[in-house]
Scaffold this motif. Structure first.
Motif, PDB file in Angstrom:
ATOM      1  N   ARG A  44      12.506  10.620   2.522  1.00  0.00           N
ATOM      2  CA  ARG A  44      12.873   9.259   2.115  1.00  0.00           C
ATOM      3  C   ARG A  44      11.643   8.371   2.155  1.00  0.00           C
ATOM      4  NH1 ARG A  44      16.504   6.189   1.293  1.00  0.00           N
ATOM      5  NH2 ARG A  44      15.668   4.528   2.568  1.00  0.00           N
ATOM      6  N   MET A  45      11.678   7.296   1.395  1.00  0.00           N
ATOM      7  CA  MET A  45      10.586   6.338   1.430  1.00  0.00           C
ATOM      8  C   MET A  45      10.967   5.181   2.347  1.00  0.00           C
ATOM      9  SD  MET A  45       8.263   7.728  -0.410  1.00  0.00           S
ATOM     10  CE  MET A  45       7.075   6.387  -0.577  1.00  0.00           C
ATOM     11  N   LEU A  50       0.843  -1.189   0.000  1.00  0.00           N
ATOM     12  CA  LEU A  50       0.000   0.000   0.000  1.00  0.00           C
ATOM     13  C   LEU A  50       0.880   1.242   0.000  1.00  0.00           C
ATOM     14  CD1 LEU A  50      -2.826   1.326   0.256  1.00  0.00           C
ATOM     15  CD2 LEU A  50      -2.595   1.074   2.739  1.00  0.00           C
ATOM     16  N   LEU A  51       0.655   2.117  -0.965  1.00  0.00           N
ATOM     17  CA  LEU A  51       1.383   3.377  -1.050  1.00  0.00           C
ATOM     18  C   LEU A  51       0.390   4.514  -0.783  1.00  0.00           C
ATOM     19  CD1 LEU A  51       3.936   5.009  -1.837  1.00  0.00           C
ATOM     20  CD2 LEU A  51       3.189   4.859  -4.206  1.00  0.00           C
ATOM     21  N   PRO A  52       0.267   4.958   0.480  1.00  0.00           N
ATOM     22  CA  PRO A  52      -0.670   6.041   0.772  1.00  0.00           C
ATOM     23  C   PRO A  52      -0.108   7.383   0.311  1.00  0.00           C
ATOM     24  CG  PRO A  52       0.530   5.445   2.752  1.00  0.00           C
ATOM     25  CD  PRO A  52       1.004   4.516   1.673  1.00  0.00           C
ATOM     26  N   GLY A  54       0.751  17.273   0.350  1.00  0.00           N
ATOM     27  CA  GLY A  54       2.116  17.752   0.555  1.00  0.00           C
ATOM     28  C   GLY A  54       3.169  16.660   0.547  1.00  0.00           C
ATOM     29  N   GLY A  55       2.776  15.398   0.297  1.00  0.00           N
ATOM     30  CA  GLY A  55       3.732  14.294   0.289  1.00  0.00           C
ATOM     31  C   GLY A  55       4.472  14.161  -1.037  1.00  0.00           C
ATOM     32  N   THR A  56       5.372  13.177  -1.101  1.00  0.00           N
ATOM     33  CA  THR A  56       6.166  12.956  -2.308  1.00  0.00           C
ATOM     34  C   THR A  56       5.291  12.566  -3.489  1.00  0.00           C
ATOM     35  OG1 THR A  56       8.050  12.234  -0.980  1.00  0.00           O
ATOM     36  CG2 THR A  56       8.050  11.577  -3.290  1.00  0.00           C
TER      37      THR A  56
END
Length: 546
Positions: A277-278, A103-105, A109-111
């Motif tokens: 960073r992820m 899951l990539l929420p 304002g995020g990347t």
């Protein structure tokens, strides 16, 4: 020939035979090279100065992934190659790899935003050759929270749901090596290449090897030598001559492990950290692990360990994305730290440096496999062994066959057979005096090698405070997987040091006693191995209260 008790015989053979290929390094890269070469008809010797997979190959994020982050950096070739390779790894070893929905929420304002995420995942699916059933799905905020209720709700815009592949990196390396040994490769752990040897024309022709367990030495002769020593490749190159201006830059990655009783994560999540960073948070066997950091590292690769600063960084990232859990250092049960062997690029920070692989060749003919990723190990091996084949004009070797070669324990016609196999073995386990639960665990862990472990467990029985199941695993690790020390068993053959740290610490002495008995160790040797194990425990311990 992959038993610790056969080491004297293996060393004798290694010292009296000239091999087509000597591989220095027993991580996933060296293992893949050994398997590719031996299945083409080459005689192969592989040595590693530590245990197999003791470096980077047991300390990754434990994902065979297509590299979504590399798409962001426009490294399309890496995305395409690794995306396709992960399916190959899964089909050849389903017992050590499995699809994992990620899951990539995305938050305000995020990347990643909704449009960028949707487009990126669509390109990712296409480049990686993702099958229809595993392609990305875009989710509303409500759907995203249903999958993972712990997520930060403030500013949540939705999520992308896509497939990665989870693995046990050390187990994958061991299964590759077992297959290589089955095909005829000679693989020796705890054996260090201390000096290269040369022929009359100044071409590299082997190495002087020292067994670090008993101090014995032997010379290994080979027509070709490949340096696949991961973080140590520059060390090995220094034995020869570093005749190009390229070198490695090591990047440190740390992970922390937390009980799901404290962090009840339902769903693997790939998320933004406060500094951009992820980070991954992944549930596994009643635990959740979080990582990774990415900082330059200048120390000895074998001494890398998590610091309080590393742990605090990951806790801050987790608490930021999952604000209701309130994790602290006391919740960290174990850690692991590893170094990535990146090819140096001036002026770039660790996250910006490419994960590409390259082959370097010195004037002496020494080949060095530099850089690369766990996921791409098979293709990297194919490329460098192709180079050896082109060199060998007076010899004929076969083509690469590893694309459809089942690894040790992975002898299934279809990966979907694994679950049925596990349930069948749960029933059979009772015939060997094991419980159904133990049978299920062994079958899931060892795949089609489960019957051998069952037989060892039945022969060993209970004793010394250890169950028949554990004693069977120890016996198999020694006789079938070249485990030579308690740390080999607890860290790289089982992973208990990371994901069952309490059990590893509690049983350390009992397992050490049993291995000492099986390996006929003198008291001094046993004491040395216990010291090594305690050092590994300190390196992987959580920093509770510290």
């Amino acid at each position: 020939m992959f038993s610790t008790l056969l080491r004297p015989k293996m060393k004798q053979h290694a010292s009296t035979f000239r091999f087509d290929l000597l591989v220095i390094g027993g991580g996933i890269t060296g293992a893949g090279i050994a398997l590719d070469a031996v299945t083409r008809g080459m005689s192969v010797l592989l040595v590693d100065m530590q245990d197999f997979a003791e470096g980077t190959s047991s300390r990754s994020t434990k994902l065979i992934h297509g590299g979504l982050r590399y798409l962001k950096q426009m490294e399309l070739k890496i995305v395409s190659e690794t995306g396709r390779e992960r399916k190959i790894v899964y089909e050849n070893a389903p017992h050590v790899s499995e699809p994992e929905r990620m899951l990539l929420p995305f938050h305000k304002g995020g990347t990643f935003g909704p449009l960028m995420t949707s487009a990126g995942l669509a390109v990712y699916d296409r480049l990686a050759g993702v099958g229809k059933a595993e392609r990305r799905t875009m989710l509303s905020p409500e759907e995203t929270l249903r999958l993972e209720p712990l997520l930060k709700r403030d500013g949540l815009l939705g999520g992308g749901h896509y497939v990665e592949y989870r693995t046990d990196d050390a187990r994958l390396t061991i299964e590759v090596l077992k297959k290589a040994a089955e095909k005829g490769a000679l693989c020796l752990n705890h054996c260090k290449a201390e000096k290269l040897v040369y022929d009359a024309e100044g071409k590299v022709a082997g190495a002087q090897i020292r067994d670090r367990l008993d101090g014995s030495r032997f010379r290994a002769d080979a027509d070709h030598v490949i340096n696949a020593a991961g973080p140590w490749v520059d060390e090995v190159r220094a034995l020869d001559a570093i005749d190009n201006d390229k070198h490695l830059k090591l990047s440190k990655g740390v992970h922390i492990v937390i009980s799901q009783s404290r962090f009840p994560l339902r769903q693997a999540v790939y998320f933004d950290s406060p500094d951009g960073r992820m980070i991954f948070a992944i549930p596994r066997d009643g635990k959740a692990y979080v990582g990774t950091t990415d900082t330059f590292y200048d120390g000895a690769p074998e001494e890398v360990a998590a610091t309080g600063e590393d742990v605090d960084y990951l806790l801050e990232a987790a608490n930021g994305m999952f604000p209701g859990i309130g994790l602290s250092r006391e919740d960290v049960e174990s850690t692991w730290a590893g170094v990535r062997p990146l090819i140096h690029e001036e002026g770039k920070n660790p996250s910006e440096i490419s994960r590409k692989d390259e082959v370097w060749e010195s004037d002496s003919g020494l080949l060095t496999m530099a850089g690369g990723k766990l996921t791409g190990y098979r293709k990297m091996a194919e490329d460098v062994v192709d180079r050896i084949v082109r060199r060998s004009k007076d010899r004929t070797f076969g083509p690469c066959i590893t694309k459809a070669l089942r690894l040790s324990g992975g002898d299934f016609d279809d990966p979907d057979e694994l679950q049925t196999f596990i349930e069948g073995k749960a029933n059979e386990a009772e015939l060997y005096g094991l419980t159904r639960k133990e049978g299920r665990e062994i079958a899931a862990f060892y795949g089609t090698n489960a019957d051998v472990v069952f037989r060892f467990a039945h022969a060993a029985g209970d004793g010394g405070g250890l169950s028949a199941s554990v004693r069977g695993r120890v016996l198999y690790a020694i006789h079938g997987e070249m485990a030579a020390t308690p740390a080999d068993f607890l860290v790289r053959r089982t992973g208990w040091m990371f994901f069952n740290a309490g059990r590893a610490r509690e049983d350390r002495e009992k397992i050490s006693d049993y291995m000492a008995e099986l390996l006929f160790l003198e008291p001094g040797e046993k004491s040395r191995m216990l010291d090594e194990l305690d050092h590994a425990i300190r390196q992987t311990a959580g920093l509770q209260g510290g």
